[in-house]
Design a protein around this motif. Sequence first.
Motif, short mmCIF file in Angstrom:
data_model
loop_
_atom_site.label_atom_id
_atom_site.label_comp_id
_atom_site.label_asym_id
_atom_site.label_seq_id
_atom_site.Cartn_x
_atom_site.Cartn_y
_atom_site.Cartn_z
N ASP A 243 0.86 -1.18 0.00
CA ASP A 243 0.00 0.00 0.00
C ASP A 243 0.90 1.23 0.00
OD1 ASP A 243 -1.65 2.23 0.99
OD2 ASP A 243 -3.16 0.70 1.35
N SER A 244 0.61 2.18 -0.85
CA SER A 244 1.47 3.37 -0.97
C SER A 244 1.48 4.23 0.30
CB SER A 244 1.02 4.23 -2.17
OG SER A 244 -0.29 4.70 -1.97
N LYS A 245 0.49 4.01 1.18
CA LYS A 245 0.42 4.79 2.42
C LYS A 245 1.31 4.20 3.52
CE LYS A 245 -4.38 6.16 1.49
NZ LYS A 245 -4.54 5.30 0.31
N LEU A 246 1.81 2.98 3.30
CA LEU A 246 2.68 2.37 4.29
C LEU A 246 3.98 3.14 4.43
CD1 LEU A 246 2.33 -1.45 3.47
CD2 LEU A 246 1.45 -0.27 5.48
N LYS A 247 4.51 3.13 5.66
CA LYS A 247 5.79 3.80 5.92
C LYS A 247 6.82 2.77 6.33
CE LYS A 247 4.00 8.33 7.29
NZ LYS A 247 4.00 9.37 8.36
N LEU A 248 8.08 3.04 5.97
CA LEU A 248 9.17 2.19 6.41
C LEU A 248 9.36 2.35 7.91
CD1 LEU A 248 11.73 2.99 3.58
CD2 LEU A 248 10.58 0.80 3.91
N VAL A 249 9.82 1.28 8.55
CA VAL A 249 10.04 1.33 10.00
C VAL A 249 11.05 2.42 10.34
CG1 VAL A 249 11.00 0.05 11.96
CG2 VAL A 249 9.41 -1.06 10.41
N SER A 250 12.06 2.60 9.50
CA SER A 250 13.07 3.65 9.75
C SER A 250 12.41 5.03 9.80
CB SER A 250 14.15 3.61 8.67
OG SER A 250 13.56 3.75 7.38
N GLU A 251 11.38 5.23 8.97
CA GLU A 251 10.65 6.51 8.96
C GLU A 251 9.82 6.65 10.23
OE1 GLU A 251 8.41 6.35 5.38
OE2 GLU A 251 10.11 6.77 4.07
N ILE A 252 9.22 5.55 10.66
CA ILE A 252 8.40 5.57 11.88
C ILE A 252 9.28 5.91 13.09
CG2 ILE A 252 6.98 4.19 13.45
CD1 ILE A 252 6.06 2.57 11.01
N ILE A 253 10.45 5.26 13.17
CA ILE A 253 11.38 5.51 14.28
C ILE A 253 11.81 6.96 14.29
CG2 ILE A 253 13.64 4.94 15.22
CD1 ILE A 253 11.61 2.72 15.55
N LEU A 254 12.08 7.51 13.11
CA LEU A 254 12.51 8.90 13.00
C LEU A 254 11.41 9.84 13.47
CD1 LEU A 254 14.91 10.60 12.04
CD2 LEU A 254 13.83 10.74 9.80
#
Length: 384
Positions: A243-254
């Motif tokens: 899904d294009s709305k998903l975020k990478l975990v690295s982005e979530i952590i940031l």
Amino acid sequence: MDKVNVLLIVTVISILISLILAFFLLTVKTKYKTSNVLFAAFLVIAAIDLSEPLFSLVVDGPSNLGMLRTTLAFLQIPVFYLYVVSVCYSDFKLKPKYLLHLLPFLIVNIVLLPRFYTVDAASKINFITNRQDMIELQFIHILFHIQFVVYFVAVFMLLKKTKKLYLENNAGTHINSYNWLFQFTVVLTVLYSVALLKNIFKFSDYPYISEWIKFGILLLQPFIICWYLFKALNNPDLFRNVDSKLKLVSEIILEEKDNEQSVVNEEKYNEELLKLKKYMMEEKPFLNPSVTIQDISENVQIPTRELSVLINHQLGQHFYDFVNTYRIESAMEILKDVSKSKVTILEILYEVGFNSKSSFNTAFKKHTGNTPTQYRNSLQVSVL
């Protein structure tokens, strides 16, 4: 048979294959209609680009239609980029903003208006004859080089990101189709690089080298299209589970750090981890070949965002590898069971949640250092 006749025959074959495949993509019934339309458009534009040897037989000398045919090359790479986006993201839809990809094509044709499109035949011939001195053509070739670099860098970055998103959120075997989509992009990159080299020689003191490169490209084209067709038919379910709305975990952590929030405290982390492991052992969701992190999130009642961080960041595993670990452990138990010695490797891989022999062998070797067959044989030897 001389070079010209060979060139014409190869051109006709390449165009026919491209148009037949495009027709198939446009008429076949599928839920991936948008992707099919985009790739069909890519094939049609490529067929028009290939038609130069045939076009020169029909039209004598430079013409507006001939130049328009040449500038259609500026649509090939953007259409391919949109095709890759549509394959990678399950929620892709064509939007008005994508019309911006037409800009290079429009700019090039506007640049050619004053000294080519709007002049007489003699002026057109003079324009082409003195092409090395024409600033418009120099600008066009520079622009095409820039477009090539920008779009293919964007495609490779997109493939890298969507693969990582897939591994962080899915445990199905659609990841296999990523590999051939990546391969196809590499092949196209090489093909366009050679085409750029051809254009460089075309405007140098060695134009005959450009002709030989063009001949080689035309010879390769039908083989590349047939290879793509073979791969497409063997991989009907492409890499579409992101899904294009998903975020990478690295982005979530940031984001968490920017908001000065701890991702999860130690006590909560241990509690959720125990809850997750208990669910995996008791309910065995990994037996579902298409299980996603969202499926597990709903059942263990841990928000998807937290669960993603827990697995991908805290445990240091992609969700894909996390689930496959349980599948491999389950497969190892079956292989150790003497009463199931007659069960085939193929039956085992389906039973534990895989639906691809190659992905099972890869995951098993990564986990144990041996293939399933080697592992079973080593068990039998130890018993003897």
